[in-house]
Every structure is written in C-alpha cells, then in structure tokens.
Design a protein around this motif. Structure first.
Motif, PDB file in Angstrom:
ATOM      1  N   LEU A   5       0.848  -1.186   0.000  1.00 11.55           N
ATOM      2  CA  LEU A   5       0.000   0.000   0.000  1.00 11.55           C
ATOM      3  C   LEU A   5       0.887   1.240   0.000  1.00 11.55           C
ATOM      4  CD1 LEU A   5      -2.791   1.426   0.311  1.00 11.55           C
ATOM      5  CD2 LEU A   5      -2.437   1.268   2.792  1.00 11.55           C
ATOM      6  N   VAL A   6       0.673   2.104  -0.962  1.00 13.96           N
ATOM      7  CA  VAL A   6       1.331   3.412  -0.988  1.00 13.96           C
ATOM      8  C   VAL A   6       0.307   4.410  -0.473  1.00 13.96           C
ATOM      9  CG1 VAL A   6       2.356   5.192  -2.443  1.00 13.96           C
ATOM     10  CG2 VAL A   6       2.812   2.781  -2.927  1.00 13.96           C
ATOM     11  N   MET A   7       0.697   5.172   0.541  1.00 18.11           N
ATOM     12  CA  MET A   7      -0.195   6.172   1.129  1.00 18.11           C
ATOM     13  C   MET A   7       0.348   7.563   0.821  1.00 18.11           C
ATOM     14  SD  MET A   7      -0.976   4.419   4.832  1.00 18.11           S
ATOM     15  CE  MET A   7      -1.901   5.845   5.372  1.00 18.11           C
ATOM     16  N   SER A   8      -0.474   8.376   0.185  1.00 19.07           N
ATOM     17  CA  SER A   8      -0.099   9.758  -0.121  1.00 19.07           C
ATOM     18  C   SER A   8      -0.924  10.689   0.751  1.00 19.07           C
ATOM     19  CB  SER A   8      -0.349  10.068  -1.593  1.00 19.07           C
ATOM     20  OG  SER A   8       0.531   9.332  -2.399  1.00 19.07           O
ATOM     21  N   GLN A   9      -0.222  11.587   1.447  1.00 20.59           N
ATOM     22  CA  GLN A   9      -0.887  12.509   2.352  1.00 20.59           C
ATOM     23  C   GLN A   9      -0.466  13.955   2.127  1.00 20.59           C
ATOM     24  OE1 GLN A   9       0.471  10.637   5.975  1.00 20.59           O
ATOM     25  NE2 GLN A   9      -1.332   9.310   6.070  1.00 20.59           N
ATOM     26  N   SER A  10       0.430  14.172   1.170  1.00 23.27           N
ATOM     27  CA  SER A  10       0.969  15.511   0.926  1.00 23.27           C
ATOM     28  C   SER A  10       0.272  16.192  -0.241  1.00 23.27           C
ATOM     29  CB  SER A  10       2.467  15.428   0.600  1.00 23.27           C
ATOM     30  OG  SER A  10       3.169  14.824   1.644  1.00 23.27           O
ATOM     31  N   SER A  11       0.254  17.489  -0.203  1.00 22.14           N
ATOM     32  CA  SER A  11      -0.298  18.262  -1.310  1.00 22.14           C
ATOM     33  C   SER A  11       0.496  17.982  -2.581  1.00 22.14           C
ATOM     34  CB  SER A  11      -0.232  19.751  -0.984  1.00 22.14           C
ATOM     35  OG  SER A  11      -0.504  20.514  -2.142  1.00 22.14           O
ATOM     36  N   PRO A  12      -0.172  17.860  -3.708  1.00 23.96           N
ATOM     37  CA  PRO A  12       0.551  17.639  -4.963  1.00 23.96           C
ATOM     38  C   PRO A  12       1.347  18.853  -5.415  1.00 23.96           C
ATOM     39  CG  PRO A  12      -1.784  17.941  -5.373  1.00 23.96           C
ATOM     40  CD  PRO A  12      -1.613  17.892  -3.888  1.00 23.96           C
ATOM     41  N   PHE A  13       1.172  19.969  -4.740  1.00 24.43           N
ATOM     42  CA  PHE A  13       1.845  21.202  -5.139  1.00 24.43           C
ATOM     43  C   PHE A  13       3.033  21.570  -4.250  1.00 24.43           C
ATOM     44  CE2 PHE A  13      -2.722  21.470  -6.106  1.00 24.43           C
ATOM     45  CZ  PHE A  13      -2.642  21.404  -7.484  1.00 24.43           C
ATOM     46  N   ASP A  14       3.295  20.794  -3.190  1.00 23.59           N
ATOM     47  CA  ASP A  14       4.357  21.126  -2.250  1.00 23.59           C
ATOM     48  C   ASP A  14       5.706  20.520  -2.602  1.00 23.59           C
ATOM     49  OD1 ASP A  14       2.671  22.632  -0.717  1.00 23.59           O
ATOM     50  OD2 ASP A  14       2.330  21.091   0.790  1.00 23.59           O
ATOM     51  N   ASP A  15       5.744  19.246  -2.779  1.00 19.62           N
ATOM     52  CA  ASP A  15       6.995  18.516  -2.959  1.00 19.62           C
ATOM     53  C   ASP A  15       6.890  17.565  -4.131  1.00 19.62           C
ATOM     54  OD1 ASP A  15       8.645  19.438  -0.856  1.00 19.62           O
ATOM     55  OD2 ASP A  15       7.566  18.209   0.596  1.00 19.62           O
ATOM     56  N   LEU A  16       7.865  16.693  -4.189  1.00 16.95           N
ATOM     57  CA  LEU A  16       7.855  15.645  -5.197  1.00 16.95           C
ATOM     58  C   LEU A  16       7.225  14.364  -4.658  1.00 16.95           C
ATOM     59  CD1 LEU A  16      11.469  16.115  -6.613  1.00 16.95           C
ATOM     60  CD2 LEU A  16       9.326  16.982  -7.553  1.00 16.95           C
ATOM     61  N   ASN A  17       6.684  14.403  -3.455  1.00 14.02           N
ATOM     62  CA  ASN A  17       6.166  13.191  -2.829  1.00 14.02           C
ATOM     63  C   ASN A  17       5.142  12.477  -3.692  1.00 14.02           C
ATOM     64  OD1 ASN A  17       7.758  13.559  -0.594  1.00 14.02           O
ATOM     65  ND2 ASN A  17       6.165  14.514   0.619  1.00 14.02           N
ATOM     66  N   LEU A  18       4.240  13.193  -4.282  1.00 13.61           N
ATOM     67  CA  LEU A  18       3.201  12.549  -5.084  1.00 13.61           C
ATOM     68  C   LEU A  18       3.781  11.944  -6.360  1.00 13.61           C
ATOM     69  CD1 LEU A  18       0.354  12.041  -4.361  1.00 13.61           C
ATOM     70  CD2 LEU A  18      -0.328  13.937  -5.730  1.00 13.61           C
ATOM     71  N   ARG A  19       4.710  12.640  -6.963  1.00 13.31           N
ATOM     72  CA  ARG A  19       5.360  12.072  -8.152  1.00 13.31           C
ATOM     73  C   ARG A  19       6.141  10.818  -7.786  1.00 13.31           C
ATOM     74  NH1 ARG A  19       7.714  17.280 -11.227  1.00 13.31           N
ATOM     75  NH2 ARG A  19       7.239  18.289  -9.270  1.00 13.31           N
ATOM     76  N   ASP A  20       6.819  10.854  -6.635  1.00 12.49           N
ATOM     77  CA  ASP A  20       7.544   9.672  -6.158  1.00 12.49           C
ATOM     78  C   ASP A  20       6.584   8.514  -5.882  1.00 12.49           C
ATOM     79  OD1 ASP A  20       9.927  11.065  -6.328  1.00 12.49           O
ATOM     80  OD2 ASP A  20      10.050  11.485  -4.174  1.00 12.49           O
ATOM     81  N   ALA A  21       5.431   8.829  -5.313  1.00 13.30           N
ATOM     82  CA  ALA A  21       4.424   7.803  -5.032  1.00 13.30           C
ATOM     83  C   ALA A  21       3.915   7.186  -6.330  1.00 13.30           C
ATOM     84  CB  ALA A  21       3.277   8.394  -4.221  1.00 13.30           C
ATOM     85  N   LEU A  22       3.703   8.009  -7.342  1.00 12.25           N
ATOM     86  CA  LEU A  22       3.259   7.512  -8.644  1.00 12.25           C
ATOM     87  C   LEU A  22       4.318   6.580  -9.238  1.00 12.25           C
ATOM     88  CD1 LEU A  22       1.352   7.457 -11.096  1.00 12.25           C
ATOM     89  CD2 LEU A  22       2.484   9.546 -11.892  1.00 12.25           C
ATOM     90  N   ASP A  23       5.567   7.023  -9.220  1.00 11.10           N
ATOM     91  CA  ASP A  23       6.655   6.193  -9.751  1.00 11.10           C
ATOM     92  C   ASP A  23       6.740   4.866  -8.997  1.00 11.10           C
ATOM     93  OD1 ASP A  23       7.293   8.171 -11.573  1.00 11.10           O
ATOM     94  OD2 ASP A  23       8.994   8.948 -10.408  1.00 11.10           O
ATOM     95  N   MET A  24       6.656   4.932  -7.687  1.00  6.52           N
ATOM     96  CA  MET A  24       6.743   3.729  -6.866  1.00  6.52           C
ATOM     97  C   MET A  24       5.580   2.780  -7.166  1.00  6.52           C
ATOM     98  SD  MET A  24       7.053   3.431  -2.753  1.00  6.52           S
ATOM     99  CE  MET A  24       8.559   4.376  -2.785  1.00  6.52           C
ATOM    100  N   THR A  25       4.391   3.325  -7.300  1.00  6.88           N
ATOM    101  CA  THR A  25       3.220   2.509  -7.602  1.00  6.88           C
ATOM    102  C   THR A  25       3.390   1.803  -8.945  1.00  6.88           C
ATOM    103  OG1 THR A  25       1.811   3.972  -6.308  1.00  6.88           O
ATOM    104  CG2 THR A  25       0.720   2.583  -7.943  1.00  6.88           C
ATOM    105  N   LEU A  26       3.872   2.515  -9.935  1.00  7.03           N
ATOM    106  CA  LEU A  26       4.071   1.914 -11.261  1.00  7.03           C
ATOM    107  C   LEU A  26       5.166   0.850 -11.236  1.00  7.03           C
ATOM    108  CD1 LEU A  26       3.690   5.085 -13.495  1.00  7.03           C
ATOM    109  CD2 LEU A  26       2.024   3.246 -13.141  1.00  7.03           C
ATOM    110  N   ILE A  27       6.207   1.083 -10.450  1.00 13.17           N
ATOM    111  CA  ILE A  27       7.284   0.086 -10.335  1.00 13.17           C
ATOM    112  C   ILE A  27       6.764  -1.190  -9.684  1.00 13.17           C
ATOM    113  CG2 ILE A  27       9.442  -0.450  -9.127  1.00 13.17           C
ATOM    114  CD1 ILE A  27      10.207   2.551  -9.637  1.00 13.17           C
ATOM    115  N   PHE A  28       6.030  -1.038  -8.573  1.00  8.87           N
ATOM    116  CA  PHE A  28       5.468  -2.224  -7.921  1.00  8.87           C
ATOM    117  C   PHE A  28       4.520  -2.970  -8.852  1.00  8.87           C
ATOM    118  CE2 PHE A  28       6.351  -0.159  -3.651  1.00  8.87           C
ATOM    119  CZ  PHE A  28       7.297  -1.105  -3.267  1.00  8.87           C
TER     120      PHE A  28
END
Length: 118
Positions: A5-28
C-alpha cells in the motif's frame, strides 16, 4: 504475491512526494505486486479533474495518474473525509477511486505486507 500500500498525504503542489508515489506505484505494478494507493488529506487534490499546474510553473504529472489503468493498478482509494474537506465528490476525480472511511482505511492497512507513506 505481496500486498503493498502506498499512502499519499501531501499536497501535490508542495513537494515531489506525489510524483515519487506515482513512480513507486508503477514500479510495484510492473513487478507484479498487489499494489494499492490511498490518497488522503491534501493528496486528494492530485485526483481532481481539469487542473492546469503549468499556470503555477509545475510540470503536469497529473495526466500520468491516468496511466495506472494501463498497468492494472485498480486498487485506488481516497479518504472519504478528505473529499468532503476539499469539497470534492467521486465525480470530480480523474480516475475511478474507492472512497473509504477511516475504519475502512485501518482495515486496508492491516491487510498489507508493506505500507509506504509519502
């Protein structure tokens, strides 16, 4: 198969966290893991239709979220309360997501082998 489970809790406009979560989800997904993605808090804003992040100088990675379907990532969840907090409904989202209560989120987390929070 491992449940992740990838959990995203950060604003998509603050950091790269959401992009990292997307990449991680696609890799898994690419290595045949049973991947789920849960959006809560301001992260739900990444799923809002018709955004133009280029107007504030951000690369439009939101359209890449639509590719989850191609990779057979079907377990997309969104916090029901977060949708309400940001005045959104499921029809406002650019992909199909299951709205879940806090209790359902806890059950989802307990079913996982690994949980990654970004």
């Amino acid at each position: 198969m491992i449940n992740v489970l990838v959990m995203s809790q950060s604003s998509p406009f603050d950091d790269l966290n959401l992009r990292d979560a997307l990449d991680m989800t696609l890799i898994f997904a690419a290595v045949d893991q049973n991947i789920s993605w849960l959006f809560s808090g301001p992260a739900v804003l990444a799923l809002k239709k018709n955004q133009t992040p280029s107007t504030i100088g951000i690369k439009d990675f939101f359209k890449n979220i639509k590719t989850l379907e191609i990779y057979d990532v079907e377990n997309i969840y969104v916090c029901e309360k977060s949708l309400l907090d940001y005045g959104l409904s499921k029809t406002d989202l650019l992909i199909d997501a299951h709205a879940v209560t806090f209790g359902e989120q806890q059950t989802l987390i307990k079913k996982q082998h690994h949980v990654v929070t970004l």
